[in-house]
Scaffold this motif. Structure first.
Motif, PDB file in Angstrom:
ATOM      1  N   LEU A  15       0.941  -1.061  -0.022  1.00  0.00           N
ATOM      2  CA  LEU A  15      -0.035   0.016  -0.182  1.00  0.00           C
ATOM      3  C   LEU A  15       0.828   1.267  -0.118  1.00  0.00           C
ATOM      4  CD1 LEU A  15      -2.706   1.389   0.424  1.00  0.00           C
ATOM      5  CD2 LEU A  15      -2.508   1.064   2.850  1.00  0.00           C
ATOM      6  N   VAL A  16       0.575   2.159  -1.038  1.00  0.00           N
ATOM      7  CA  VAL A  16       1.453   3.374  -1.126  1.00  0.00           C
ATOM      8  C   VAL A  16       0.376   4.590  -1.300  1.00  0.00           C
ATOM      9  CG1 VAL A  16       1.844   3.092  -3.268  1.00  0.00           C
ATOM     10  CG2 VAL A  16       3.469   4.433  -2.051  1.00  0.00           C
ATOM     11  N   GLN A  17       0.729   5.589  -1.031  1.00  0.00           N
ATOM     12  CA  GLN A  17       0.006   6.641  -1.268  1.00  0.00           C
ATOM     13  C   GLN A  17       0.508   7.298  -2.796  1.00  0.00           C
ATOM     14  OE1 GLN A  17       0.825   9.707   1.875  1.00  0.00           O
ATOM     15  NE2 GLN A  17      -0.946   9.178   2.698  1.00  0.00           N
ATOM     16  N   ALA A  18      -0.647   8.103  -3.319  1.00  0.00           N
ATOM     17  CA  ALA A  18      -0.545   8.506  -4.643  1.00  0.00           C
ATOM     18  C   ALA A  18       0.960   9.494  -4.673  1.00  0.00           C
ATOM     19  CB  ALA A  18      -1.766   9.387  -4.917  1.00  0.00           C
ATOM     20  N   GLY A  19       1.675   9.319  -5.723  1.00  0.00           N
ATOM     21  CA  GLY A  19       2.878   9.850  -5.786  1.00  0.00           C
ATOM     22  C   GLY A  19       4.108   9.194  -5.486  1.00  0.00           C
TER      23      GLY A  19
END
Length: 123
Positions: A11-15
């Motif tokens: 899971l990673v944040q946008a950007g």
């Protein structure tokens, strides 16, 4: 027996960025065409990138993703930068025991598949 094992999803944040790995066994590897595909929920599996002599990319990831391979480690990578929520999918490693001639984008060209690794990009 050929085995492809993906890792590196999450899971990673946008950007943000992630690097996927595909460890291969049972293939000559150094001269085999390898590729990444992905499948988002409710959608068909689609081409992401492939590497034979030269890399090729889907337009949707060009300039953001980089495919590479380390023949000494029998491992292929997908460096994913500037991730977007629409990149959310299960990512699959694919391989062919030889050189694929053609666009490299057709999943029917690949004989071997990994189990997939989930990539989720939050907005």
């Amino acid at each position: 027996q050929v085995q492809l094992v993906e890792s590196g999803g999450g899971l990673v944040q946008a950007g943000g960025s992630l690097r996927l790995s595909c460890a291969a066994s049972g293939l000559t590897f150094s001269r085999d065409t390898m590729a990444w595909f992905r499948q988002a929920p409710g959608k068909e599996r689609e081409f992401v990138a492939a590497i034979s002599w030269n890399p090729t990319y889907a337009d949707s990831v060009k300039g953001r993703f980089t495919i590479s391979r380390d023949n000494a480690k029998n491992t292929m990578y997908l460096q994913m930068n500037s991730l977007k929520p629409e990149d959310t999918a299960v990512y699959y490693c694919a391989g062919y025991g030889g050189v694929v001639f053609g666009t490299l984008r057709d999943q029917d060209d690949y004989d071997y598949w990994g189990q997939g690794t989930q990539v989720t990009v939050s907005s």
